[in-house]
Design an enzyme around this catalytic site. Sequence first.
Site, PDB file in Angstrom:
ATOM      1  N   LYS A 154       0.822  -1.224   0.000  1.00  0.00           N
ATOM      2  CA  LYS A 154       0.000   0.000   0.000  1.00  0.00           C
ATOM      3  C   LYS A 154       0.856   1.275   0.000  1.00  0.00           C
ATOM      4  O   LYS A 154       0.509   2.252  -0.651  1.00  0.00           O
ATOM      5  CB  LYS A 154      -0.952   0.011   1.197  1.00  0.00           C
ATOM      6  CG  LYS A 154      -2.067  -1.026   1.066  1.00  0.00           C
ATOM      7  CD  LYS A 154      -3.071  -0.916   2.192  1.00  0.00           C
ATOM      8  CE  LYS A 154      -4.094  -2.045   2.086  1.00  0.00           C
ATOM      9  NZ  LYS A 154      -5.162  -1.928   3.086  1.00  0.00           N
TER      10      LYS A 154
ATOM     11  N   ASP B 256     -10.188   2.446   2.392  1.00  0.00           N
ATOM     12  CA  ASP B 256     -10.292   1.693   3.650  1.00  0.00           C
ATOM     13  C   ASP B 256     -11.039   2.476   4.737  1.00  0.00           C
ATOM     14  O   ASP B 256     -11.957   1.950   5.366  1.00  0.00           O
ATOM     15  CB  ASP B 256      -8.899   1.321   4.164  1.00  0.00           C
ATOM     16  CG  ASP B 256      -8.243   0.222   3.346  1.00  0.00           C
ATOM     17  OD1 ASP B 256      -8.969  -0.642   2.809  1.00  0.00           O
ATOM     18  OD2 ASP B 256      -7.003   0.222   3.233  1.00  0.00           O
TER      19      ASP B 256
ATOM     20  N   GLY C 280      -4.061   1.854  18.313  1.00  0.00           N
ATOM     21  CA  GLY C 280      -3.049   1.635  17.284  1.00  0.00           C
ATOM     22  C   GLY C 280      -2.780   2.921  16.531  1.00  0.00           C
ATOM     23  O   GLY C 280      -3.648   3.813  16.477  1.00  0.00           O
TER      24      GLY C 280
ATOM     25  N   GLY D 124      -0.783   2.714  13.396  1.00  0.00           N
ATOM     26  CA  GLY D 124      -0.141   2.287  12.155  1.00  0.00           C
ATOM     27  C   GLY D 124      -0.944   2.727  10.943  1.00  0.00           C
ATOM     28  O   GLY D 124      -1.758   3.658  11.019  1.00  0.00           O
TER      29      GLY D 124
ATOM     30  N   ASN E 136      -1.775   4.493  21.586  1.00  0.00           N
ATOM     31  CA  ASN E 136      -0.751   3.626  20.993  1.00  0.00           C
ATOM     32  C   ASN E 136       0.360   3.310  21.984  1.00  0.00           C
ATOM     33  O   ASN E 136       0.701   4.115  22.846  1.00  0.00           O
ATOM     34  CB  ASN E 136      -0.152   4.268  19.732  1.00  0.00           C
ATOM     35  CG  ASN E 136       0.494   3.226  18.843  1.00  0.00           C
ATOM     36  OD1 ASN E 136      -0.071   2.159  18.624  1.00  0.00           O
ATOM     37  ND2 ASN E 136       1.700   3.506  18.366  1.00  0.00           N
TER      38      ASN E 136
ATOM     39  N   MET F  87     -11.190  -3.891  13.380  1.00  0.00           N
ATOM     40  CA  MET F  87     -10.960  -3.846  11.927  1.00  0.00           C
ATOM     41  C   MET F  87     -10.645  -5.231  11.360  1.00  0.00           C
ATOM     42  O   MET F  87     -10.761  -5.446  10.165  1.00  0.00           O
ATOM     43  CB  MET F  87      -9.818  -2.892  11.596  1.00  0.00           C
ATOM     44  CG  MET F  87     -10.175  -1.426  11.754  1.00  0.00           C
ATOM     45  SD  MET F  87      -8.967  -0.459  10.868  1.00  0.00           S
ATOM     46  CE  MET F  87      -9.416   1.194  11.364  1.00  0.00           C
TER      47      MET F  87
HETATM   48  P1  ATR Z   1      -1.324  -1.635  10.113  1.00  0.00           P
HETATM   49  O1  ATR Z   1      -0.905  -1.163   8.752  1.00  0.00           O
HETATM   50  O2  ATR Z   1      -2.191  -2.849  10.120  1.00  0.00           O
HETATM   51  O3  ATR Z   1      -1.894  -0.539  10.941  1.00  0.00           O
HETATM   52  P2  ATR Z   1       1.237  -1.402  11.401  1.00  0.00           P
HETATM   53  O4  ATR Z   1       1.514  -0.160  10.642  1.00  0.00           O
HETATM   54  O5  ATR Z   1       2.314  -2.423  11.559  1.00  0.00           O
HETATM   55  O6  ATR Z   1       0.013  -2.191  10.796  1.00  0.00           O
HETATM   56  O7  ATR Z   1       0.713  -0.966  12.834  1.00  0.00           O
HETATM   57  C1  ATR Z   1       0.416  -1.888  13.832  1.00  0.00           C
HETATM   58  C2  ATR Z   1      -0.115  -1.151  15.060  1.00  0.00           C
HETATM   59  O8  ATR Z   1      -0.493  -2.126  16.041  1.00  0.00           O
HETATM   60  C3  ATR Z   1       0.898  -0.238  15.718  1.00  0.00           C
HETATM   61  O9  ATR Z   1       0.222   0.892  16.222  1.00  0.00           O
HETATM   62  C4  ATR Z   1       1.437  -1.108  16.856  1.00  0.00           C
HETATM   63  O10 ATR Z   1       1.924  -0.383  17.972  1.00  0.00           O
HETATM   64  P3  ATR Z   1       3.402   0.282  17.948  1.00  0.00           P
HETATM   65  O11 ATR Z   1       3.282   1.515  17.107  1.00  0.00           O
HETATM   66  O12 ATR Z   1       3.681   0.589  19.365  1.00  0.00           O
HETATM   67  O13 ATR Z   1       4.301  -0.757  17.356  1.00  0.00           O
HETATM   68  C5  ATR Z   1       0.180  -1.836  17.258  1.00  0.00           C
HETATM   69  N1  ATR Z   1       0.467  -3.087  17.981  1.00  0.00           N
HETATM   70  C6  ATR Z   1       0.976  -4.229  17.463  1.00  0.00           C
HETATM   71  N2  ATR Z   1       1.083  -5.174  18.410  1.00  0.00           N
HETATM   72  C7  ATR Z   1       0.622  -4.625  19.572  1.00  0.00           C
HETATM   73  C8  ATR Z   1       0.447  -5.096  20.916  1.00  0.00           C
HETATM   74  N3  ATR Z   1       0.763  -6.335  21.262  1.00  0.00           N
HETATM   75  N4  ATR Z   1      -0.060  -4.239  21.830  1.00  0.00           N
HETATM   76  C9  ATR Z   1      -0.403  -2.990  21.476  1.00  0.00           C
HETATM   77  N5  ATR Z   1      -0.271  -2.483  20.230  1.00  0.00           N
HETATM   78  C10 ATR Z   1       0.230  -3.294  19.303  1.00  0.00           C
END
Ligand code: ATR
Length: 278
Positions: free
Chosen positions: A68, A107, A131, A133, A155, A222
Amino acid sequence: MMRHCVVIGNPIAHSKSPIIHHEFARQLGLDVCYARQFCPNDVESFKAVVDAFFHGGGVGANVTLPFKETAFELCQSTGELSDFARTAGAVNTLAIKDGKLYGDNTDGRGLVADLLTKGVSLNGKNIAILGAGGATRGAILPLLQAGVNSIAIFNRTLAKAQNLVDIFTPFTTNQHVFAESLTAQELTGYFDVIINATSAGTTGQTVGFDNADITTDVAYDMMYGKQTEFLSHFSHFATTHDGMGMLIHQALLSFELWHGADISRVDLALVKNALLAN
Ligand code: ATR
């Protein structure tokens, strides 16, 4: 005439998008052939695949993990971007517009459309999104445009949430976007809607919601097709939804862009049935 579309990703073999698009086409009486296109995970391969597809007469391409952001950069350098794609920093829908590659992102609008279809009002409401991301980034502009009062971005890495606050604050009109830390202890407050946009469920990790003090009327994950820790926790005191409707609505918006179809005629219940049957 047959209209050819694809979804490009890696992995891609299990993508449900062909089922969804073929069901839209069936209902609306359009000839659509929607295929899954694997692509090696590098920029040059992605460019070659997109080029070959559109030179070969393709009408529209969806882009999924991990391309993406690559698609965004390609449109930024050689084509055009919708406001949604530009602010999301990611493209999930490609088309040719005025002879140029055009990147959109459906999305976040898919999420908003699904919530509204489910009767969840957003206007004036306070939203928590977990989150920071790509999934969260894509959702913020559509939520602001739906008239929410505030968006709290929780986050684990606070700086990433703060970065999103900085990006989206210029798009607010008497609305508040703010960053909060995401740990079970700090997860507090009441929100009209809580949206899980972390990837914790996919990786099998837990956030520890049972120790959190956050409450809501509506909890939306989601992800779909999985009883996540998030959905299990909130199902005790809120209405819960998984992301299947978001998946369908983002597809519907791509379909509308590519085929100029009247998507209001689509029977969403039949699309859900088609998805569950396959
Ligand atoms: P996406 O494109 O699906 O949003 P991403 O950009 O990898 O994927 O983002 C994943 C998100 O999930 C991030 O906000 C991540 O937190 P960090 O920014 O601190 O890494 C969050 N995330 C992943 N695993 C997590 C967990 N076990 N607890 C809390 N947040 C989590």
